[in-house]
Structure formats: C-alpha cells, structure tokens
Design a protein around this motif. Structure first.
Motif, PDB file in Angstrom:
ATOM      1  N   TRP A 155      73.156  45.577  83.258  1.00  0.00           N
ATOM      2  CA  TRP A 155      73.294  46.599  84.451  1.00  0.00           C
ATOM      3  C   TRP A 155      74.622  45.658  85.547  1.00  0.00           C
ATOM      4  CZ3 TRP A 155      67.294  45.993  84.628  1.00  0.00           C
ATOM      5  CH2 TRP A 155      66.807  47.043  83.923  1.00  0.00           C
ATOM      6  N   PRO A 156      75.291  46.473  85.745  1.00  0.00           N
ATOM      7  CA  PRO A 156      76.441  45.830  86.481  1.00  0.00           C
ATOM      8  C   PRO A 156      76.064  44.862  87.812  1.00  0.00           C
ATOM      9  CG  PRO A 156      76.477  48.416  86.756  1.00  0.00           C
ATOM     10  CD  PRO A 156      75.395  48.016  85.776  1.00  0.00           C
TER      11      PRO A 156
ATOM     12  N   ILE B 114      54.315  50.392  77.816  1.00  0.00           N
ATOM     13  CA  ILE B 114      55.704  50.510  77.616  1.00  0.00           C
ATOM     14  C   ILE B 114      56.271  50.847  78.990  1.00  0.00           C
ATOM     15  CG2 ILE B 114      57.290  52.501  76.619  1.00  0.00           C
ATOM     16  CD1 ILE B 114      55.396  53.085  74.484  1.00  0.00           C
ATOM     17  N   VAL B 115      57.322  50.320  79.072  1.00  0.00           N
ATOM     18  CA  VAL B 115      58.003  50.421  80.484  1.00  0.00           C
ATOM     19  C   VAL B 115      59.567  50.899  80.373  1.00  0.00           C
ATOM     20  CG1 VAL B 115      58.874  49.421  82.763  1.00  0.00           C
ATOM     21  CG2 VAL B 115      56.926  48.218  81.188  1.00  0.00           C
ATOM     22  N   VAL B 116      60.012  51.942  80.806  1.00  0.00           N
ATOM     23  CA  VAL B 116      61.250  52.534  80.805  1.00  0.00           C
ATOM     24  C   VAL B 116      61.967  51.801  81.759  1.00  0.00           C
ATOM     25  CG1 VAL B 116      62.776  54.382  80.292  1.00  0.00           C
ATOM     26  CG2 VAL B 116      60.277  54.415  79.619  1.00  0.00           C
ATOM     27  N   VAL B 117      62.950  51.120  81.751  1.00  0.00           N
ATOM     28  CA  VAL B 117      63.817  50.622  82.928  1.00  0.00           C
ATOM     29  C   VAL B 117      65.167  51.189  82.847  1.00  0.00           C
ATOM     30  CG1 VAL B 117      62.526  48.423  82.990  1.00  0.00           C
ATOM     31  CG2 VAL B 117      64.160  48.611  81.558  1.00  0.00           C
ATOM     32  N   ARG B 118      65.744  51.224  84.193  1.00  0.00           N
ATOM     33  CA  ARG B 118      66.968  51.998  84.252  1.00  0.00           C
ATOM     34  C   ARG B 118      67.733  51.087  85.525  1.00  0.00           C
ATOM     35  NH1 ARG B 118      67.341  58.049  86.646  1.00  0.00           N
ATOM     36  NH2 ARG B 118      69.483  58.411  86.427  1.00  0.00           N
TER      37      ARG B 118
ATOM     38  N   HIS C 134      56.369  46.744  75.490  1.00  0.00           N
ATOM     39  CA  HIS C 134      57.885  47.176  74.966  1.00  0.00           C
ATOM     40  C   HIS C 134      58.701  47.774  75.944  1.00  0.00           C
ATOM     41  CE1 HIS C 134      60.645  48.540  71.945  1.00  0.00           C
ATOM     42  NE2 HIS C 134      60.788  49.762  72.693  1.00  0.00           N
ATOM     43  N   PHE C 135      59.975  47.500  76.133  1.00  0.00           N
ATOM     44  CA  PHE C 135      60.967  47.942  77.179  1.00  0.00           C
ATOM     45  C   PHE C 135      61.912  48.817  76.662  1.00  0.00           C
ATOM     46  CE2 PHE C 135      58.954  43.801  78.530  1.00  0.00           C
ATOM     47  CZ  PHE C 135      58.416  44.101  79.763  1.00  0.00           C
ATOM     48  N   VAL C 136      62.257  50.055  77.285  1.00  0.00           N
ATOM     49  CA  VAL C 136      63.060  51.087  76.855  1.00  0.00           C
ATOM     50  C   VAL C 136      64.151  51.021  77.718  1.00  0.00           C
ATOM     51  CG1 VAL C 136      63.220  53.491  76.437  1.00  0.00           C
ATOM     52  CG2 VAL C 136      61.118  52.366  75.739  1.00  0.00           C
ATOM     53  N   SER C 137      65.350  50.918  77.201  1.00  0.00           N
ATOM     54  CA  SER C 137      66.381  51.204  78.182  1.00  0.00           C
ATOM     55  C   SER C 137      66.553  52.603  78.593  1.00  0.00           C
ATOM     56  CB  SER C 137      67.893  50.668  77.484  1.00  0.00           C
ATOM     57  OG  SER C 137      68.858  51.309  78.109  1.00  0.00           O
ATOM     58  N   GLY C 138      66.545  52.935  79.824  1.00  0.00           N
ATOM     59  CA  GLY C 138      66.652  54.403  80.198  1.00  0.00           C
ATOM     60  C   GLY C 138      68.082  54.789  79.841  1.00  0.00           C
ATOM     61  N   GLU C 139      68.881  54.011  79.879  1.00  0.00           N
ATOM     62  CA  GLU C 139      70.203  54.713  79.734  1.00  0.00           C
ATOM     63  C   GLU C 139      70.579  54.584  78.384  1.00  0.00           C
ATOM     64  OE1 GLU C 139      69.632  51.650  81.508  1.00  0.00           O
ATOM     65  OE2 GLU C 139      70.372  51.817  83.616  1.00  0.00           O
ATOM     66  N   ASN C 140      69.872  53.839  77.338  1.00  0.00           N
ATOM     67  CA  ASN C 140      70.325  53.977  76.194  1.00  0.00           C
ATOM     68  C   ASN C 140      69.347  55.328  75.405  1.00  0.00           C
ATOM     69  OD1 ASN C 140      71.523  53.108  73.881  1.00  0.00           O
ATOM     70  ND2 ASN C 140      69.806  52.213  73.047  1.00  0.00           N
TER      71      ASN C 140
ATOM     72  N   GLY D  26      63.091  57.428  83.163  1.00  0.00           N
ATOM     73  CA  GLY D  26      63.118  58.434  82.052  1.00  0.00           C
ATOM     74  C   GLY D  26      61.985  58.580  81.012  1.00  0.00           C
ATOM     75  N   THR D  27      60.674  58.312  82.072  1.00  0.00           N
ATOM     76  CA  THR D  27      59.463  58.371  81.452  1.00  0.00           C
ATOM     77  C   THR D  27      59.048  59.785  81.069  1.00  0.00           C
ATOM     78  OG1 THR D  27      58.431  58.780  83.909  1.00  0.00           O
ATOM     79  CG2 THR D  27      58.687  56.553  83.143  1.00  0.00           C
ATOM     80  N   ARG D  28      59.309  60.904  81.524  1.00  0.00           N
ATOM     81  CA  ARG D  28      59.165  62.123  80.836  1.00  0.00           C
ATOM     82  C   ARG D  28      59.714  62.321  79.690  1.00  0.00           C
ATOM     83  NH1 ARG D  28      54.933  65.020  80.793  1.00  0.00           N
ATOM     84  NH2 ARG D  28      54.434  64.582  83.002  1.00  0.00           N
ATOM     85  N   ALA D  29      61.013  61.905  79.684  1.00  0.00           N
ATOM     86  CA  ALA D  29      61.911  62.113  78.395  1.00  0.00           C
ATOM     87  C   ALA D  29      61.026  61.445  77.227  1.00  0.00           C
ATOM     88  CB  ALA D  29      63.033  61.571  78.585  1.00  0.00           C
TER      89      ALA D  29
END
Ligand code: A3P
Length: 271
Positions: free
Chosen positions: A270-271, A106-110, A175-181, A31-34
C-alpha cells in the motif's frame, strides 16, 4: 424426499447443519462479500447468506442458535460464514477459540486509506445530511490531527486488531487475501484460498469474467456459464477527497501498515 437414500448411505452422509470450519472475519469494505460469493461457487463449500454476527452481537443466543443459521452440508463440504466486525471486536477471538481452536480465519485486507473512504461512502449512503470526509477524519482542521475514535479510521489499524487475535490463534490459522488483487486477479487469490482451506483447486481464472461495465469480476460455477456479479452497493463511487487529506492519512497509517506486514510476514504494497 431423500430420507430413504440418506438412511442407506449411513449417518455420515446425512445433510445436516454444521458449525463453520472457516470464518471470513474481516475487514469491512475489504471485499468480504466478493470472497464469500466466489467461494460459494465451489462445490465443496456451503455458506450463509447474511452476516450472522454471532460472536459479536448475538453470542448469548448460544451455539445451537448459531448452528441453525448455517446451511445444510454433507461431510465433504465445509461451512463458511462472514462477519467483518469480528476482526475489530475485542471479545470475539476468545469466543471463536472456545467453539473450535482449529478454526480457519480469513481476512481480506485493503489499503486502509481507500478502505476508510469506501466505509465513509457506505455510512453516508443512508444519510440525508452528513459532514465531509475530512471534517470527520480530522479532530480539527488546522492541526490535521486524525480522529482515531472514528470507527472508519480505527478499523484500518490492522496491526492493532491482528495483535489481539494473535494472542489467541497462531498465525498459521490465518489467511490474508489482498482485496486489491481479488479484483485484479481473482483466479490467483482463489487458488491460495482454496489451498488454505484444503479444497481441491476447482476455481481458477476461468471461473471469472470481468468484461462487465462496472469493471469488477463476476464469478461463474461452470466455466461456460453466465457470471454472477455482486449488487450495485458493492463497488460504490467514492467521494472526492483532497490529495492533502489522502497524504496525511497515508502518513498516519504507514507505521501501522509496516507493523502489519511484519506480523503476517508479507507486504501488501500500500502506498
Ligand atoms: P467499494 O464499494 O469501495 O468499491 P465488502 O464486501 O467487504 O463490504 O467490500 C466491498 C468492496 O468489495 C467494494 O468496495 C469493492 O471494491 C470490492 N469488491 C471486490 N471484488 C468485487 C466484485 N467482484 N464485485 C464488486 N465489488 C467487489
């Protein structure tokens, strides 16, 4: 046109190209572009359009080449770029540190399983003929051993990549961003990103509208304005992958996910 004004305002106020103070280093399909487009709606943020790939591909071109890619900014704006391959490239942490040891990262993780399927969808979108996801993911279909040499799989081993970064930068600089959130609750995610970057909390849930047909949030600079949505190549349909394959991948990533949660001091559920 503004040269006279600039002079009267003094050197500090001149619009000039500055090296980034923050970089979105990953992850591909997180979700890096977003995130970059959302940040761009902030008046104190300037961002590059395309991915510069300076620290992984074009490093020998030098810092002035890199600086020249940046948009102009004034001193109360921060400059940001995003290149998701930085997160997984061995040489990058040291190189970034040499440029500026106080860089904000910044790292967007998913969920790495969904990330892999998303990555596969992107890779195959340019191909006429390609193997199925599970043919690629398993070394051999009987043993169901996962092919960790396949980049689509390897990128999702977040703990391994982060450990390399943590040998160079302290955790406080990440800083970690939840891609789902970021999709569910962009206002909240953007508030914590703004706080991390030392920006005034100008972007809130009011800057996002999700009532479009694709179901993704679109960002607007003015809370009364029209939303800017990402292009159709963001939010691609994913191929069907058999639940057995998904379960096997979940098992595979679970230890790495646990380790990642421990490293960052936070769970992503994550499940
Ligand atoms: P999918 O195409 O799998 O849905 P990146 O920009 O890092 O390549 O990430 C692409 C992903 O960003 C998309 O993956 C999509 O799910 C996600 N995304 C997050 N917010 C989005 C938004 N507002 N509009 C479109 N895609 C968004």
């Amino acid at each position: 046109s503004g040269s006279i004004n600039h002079q009267s305002m003094g050197e500090n106020h001149v619009q000039t190209k500055r090296l980034p103070q923050a970089i979105i280093i990953g992850v591909k399909k997180g979700g890096t572009r977003a995130l970059l487009e959302f940040l761009r709606a902030h008046p104190n943020v300037r961002a590059t359009g395309p991915e510069p790939h300076f620290f992984d591909k074009y490093y020998e071109r030098g810092l002035e080449w890199y600086r020249n890619l940046m948009p102009t900014s004034d001193p109360n704006q921060i400059t940001i770029e995003k290149t998701p391959s930085y997160f997984i490239t061995k040489e990058v942490p040291r190189r970034v540190f040499e440029m500026s040891s106080d860089m904000k990262l910044i790292v967007v993780v998913r969920d790495p399983v969904i990330r892999a399927i998303s990555d596969y969808a992107q890779v195959t979108s340019r191909l006429k003929k390609f193997k199925s996801f599970e043919e690629m993911a398993f070394i051999d279909n009987n043993t169901q051993i996962i092919d960790t040499s396949w980049a689509v799989i390897r990128i999702g081993l977040y703990a391994k990549h982060l450990q390399r970064w943590l040998q160079v930068f302290p955790l406080e600089q990440f800083h970690f961003v939840s891609g789902e959130n970021l999709i569910r609750n962009p206002g909240d995610e953007m508030l914590s990103v703004q706080s991390f970057l030392g920006l005034d909390p100008i972007l809130t849930h009011k800057n996002f509208i999700t009532n479009n047909t694709r179901g993704f949030p679109c960002v607007r600079k003015k809370t009364s304005g029209k939303g800017h949505c990402l292009e159709g190549n963001k939010g691609r349909p994913h191929p069907y992958v058999h639940p057995r394959v998904i379960e096997r991948l979940r098992e595979f990533y679970r230890p790495s996910n646990q380790k990642f949660y421990k490293l960052v001091g936070r769970s992503f559920d994550w499940p």
